[in-house]
Scaffold this active site. Structure first.
Site, PDB file in Angstrom:
ATOM      1  N   ARG A  87      29.209 -16.704  28.891  1.00 26.74           N
ATOM      2  CA  ARG A  87      29.342 -17.948  28.121  1.00 26.74           C
ATOM      3  C   ARG A  87      30.791 -18.436  28.112  1.00 26.74           C
ATOM      4  O   ARG A  87      31.066 -19.633  28.231  1.00 26.74           O
ATOM      5  CB  ARG A  87      28.829 -17.746  26.696  1.00 26.74           C
ATOM      6  N   LYS A 189      31.714 -23.190  23.617  1.00 26.25           N
ATOM      7  CA  LYS A 189      32.600 -22.812  22.499  1.00 26.25           C
ATOM      8  C   LYS A 189      34.012 -23.293  22.821  1.00 26.25           C
ATOM      9  O   LYS A 189      34.900 -22.518  23.150  1.00 26.25           O
ATOM     10  CB  LYS A 189      32.548 -21.303  22.258  1.00 26.25           C
ATOM     11  N   GLU A 225      21.950 -27.992  14.555  1.00 25.73           N
ATOM     12  CA  GLU A 225      22.330 -26.666  14.087  1.00 25.73           C
ATOM     13  C   GLU A 225      23.273 -26.785  12.908  1.00 25.73           C
ATOM     14  O   GLU A 225      23.600 -27.882  12.458  1.00 25.73           O
ATOM     15  CB  GLU A 225      22.948 -25.845  15.220  1.00 25.73           C
TER      16      GLU A 225
HETATM   17  C1  LIG Z   1      29.125 -19.265  18.044  1.00 28.57           C
HETATM   18  C2  LIG Z   1      28.179 -20.310  17.558  1.00 28.57           C
HETATM   19  C3  LIG Z   1      26.834 -20.034  17.270  1.00 28.57           C
HETATM   20  C4  LIG Z   1      26.261 -18.648  17.281  1.00 28.57           C
HETATM   21  O1  LIG Z   1      26.342 -18.004  18.521  1.00 28.57           O
HETATM   22  P1  LIG Z   1      26.223 -16.422  18.605  1.00 28.57           P
HETATM   23  O2  LIG Z   1      26.394 -16.116  20.044  1.00 28.57           O
HETATM   24  O3  LIG Z   1      24.875 -16.065  18.078  1.00 28.57           O
HETATM   25  O4  LIG Z   1      27.313 -15.876  17.751  1.00 28.57           O
HETATM   26  C5  LIG Z   1      26.005 -21.088  16.914  1.00 28.57           C
HETATM   27  N1  LIG Z   1      26.473 -22.348  16.830  1.00 28.57           N
HETATM   28  C6  LIG Z   1      27.762 -22.647  17.079  1.00 28.57           C
HETATM   29  C7  LIG Z   1      28.204 -24.070  16.971  1.00 28.57           C
HETATM   30  C8  LIG Z   1      28.645 -21.646  17.449  1.00 28.57           C
HETATM   31  O5  LIG Z   1      29.911 -21.936  17.685  1.00 28.57           O
END
Ligand SMILES: *Cc1c(COP(=O)(O)O)cnc(C)c1O
Length: 345
Positions: A87, A189, A225
């Site tokens: 990722r 991210k 989300e």
């Molecule tokens: C990091 C993140 C998540 C959760 O991802 P994980 O890999 O489960 O920790 C969900 N939404 C956003 C916007 C994030 O930055």
């Protein structure tokens, strides 16, 4: 070799989700168009670079979040770390950062965790949060990719993400702000995504909510989300979460919960658009993420009214999913999927 079982003198019971400095961090650098130089462990602490650094001026940076656990088997494990490596490479590519090769990413994470093993909370008391970052660190004045890059991995022992522990969350659906646009960067991210979520988050918290739920930017008909966690709804025996259409972050916890739900709890799973109406009428609602694990949502407020979910209590399926996931991570439960990555000592 350090004794992996020795512990720092920290009050483990009062840990929150906040930064506790540790012994060391990993650092590697790379010039644009070249390979990453081999990195090394350095003392944890401040770093310096030019005020014209790409990340500081134009947000050319990405991050990851993962955890190391001290398990019931008295060993230290990571959870699906290769997912974070892949990722991170995808996020990096989206903002013209040279991707860190998977093996290098994993070696970096393991070396920092090992060197700071005495900061990993005892079994059941929390975890070591791992924060890899990749930044455009070289100076650049015009808007363009930086001439050089830095890959850092630092760690911090943490307790629960929400102060309330596993008390159900009260979320506000916001249509004042969007987190991510279609064809934007929400699926990665990238640091800029989080700067823009601070103000809506602050507004939600000031009004007494734990967090905001974002709607899709195109027409605000569907939920996307929470600021840093994915969202799920359960209705009868169907577990549904918004599909990954580019504006939703593909959570490792999200993918893991879907798999546990289908293969261990025999639920039907769906990834598709989820309307506000469906959210408000769900039997159970919860959010997922490395930091929040699986956290129940007990109340949702729209511009018009508030809706209680499952009497504001953690529902049975949410409870089972949370316990199975935590159980796999802490090795109180067998790991049927090969997700656990033990640190060889
Ligand atoms: C990091 C993140 C998540 C959760 O991802 P994980 O890999 O489960 O920790 C969900 N939404 C956003 C916007 C994030 O930055």
């Amino acid at each position: 070799m350090k004794d992996m079982n020795s512990l720092q003198n920290i009050d483990w019971d009062s840990l929150t989700f906040s930064l506790t400095p540790t012994r060391s961090m990993y650092m590697a650098t790379c010039n644009a168009g070249e390979e990453w130089d081999p990195g090394k462990l350095v003392p944890f602490g401040d770093i310096s670079f030019s005020p014209a650094a790409g990340v500081l001026n134009y947000g050319q940076g990405v991050f990851e979040g993962m955890k190391a656990f001290r398990t019931v088997k008295d060993r230290i494990v990571l959870f699906r770390p290769e997912k974070n490596a892949v990722r991170a490479a995808g996020s990096a590519q989206r903002v013209c950062i040279p991707p860190v090769p998977t093996e290098m990413f994993l070696d970096a994470v393991k070396s920092v965790v090992k060197d700071n093993a005495d900061y990993i909370p005892p079994f059941g008391k929390g975890s070591l949060y791992i924060r890899p970052v990749i930044w455009g660190s070289g100076p650049i004045l015009g808007v363009a990719p930086a001439p050089s890059y830095m890959f850092l991995v630092y760690v911090s022992p943490v307790g629960p993400y929400f102060k309330s522990g596993v008390k159900s969350l009260h979320l506000k659906i916001t249509n004042q702000y969007h987190r991510a646009a279609p064809k934007g960067t929400g699926g990665h991210k990238i640091v800029g995504n989080y700067a823009v979520s601070l103000y809506p988050q602050q507004l939600a918290k000031k009004s007494g909510f734990d967090e905001a739920i974002y709607l899709n930017a195109a027409d605000e008909r569907f939920i996307e989300e929470v600021g840093s966690a994915n969202i799920f709804i359960l209705k009868d025996d169907v577990l549904t979460t918004p599909s990954l259409d580019g504006s939703i972050l593909p959570g490792v916890t999200r993918a893991s919960v879907l798999k546990i739900a289908r293969e261990k709890l025999n639920l039907q799973i769906r990834q598709r658009n989820v309307s506000v109406h469906e959210l408000l009428n769900a039997d159970e609602v919860f959010c997922t993420g490395t930091a929040v694990v699986v956290t129940p949502v007990g109340m949702i407020t729209t511009n018009l009214h508030s809706q209680t979910i499952n009497n504001n209590e953690m529902g049975p399926i949410t409870t089972q999913l949370r316990e199975m996931l935590l159980g796999i991570q802490q090795e109180t439960h067998e790991d049927p999927f090969g997700w656990i990555c033990p640190l060889d000592e």
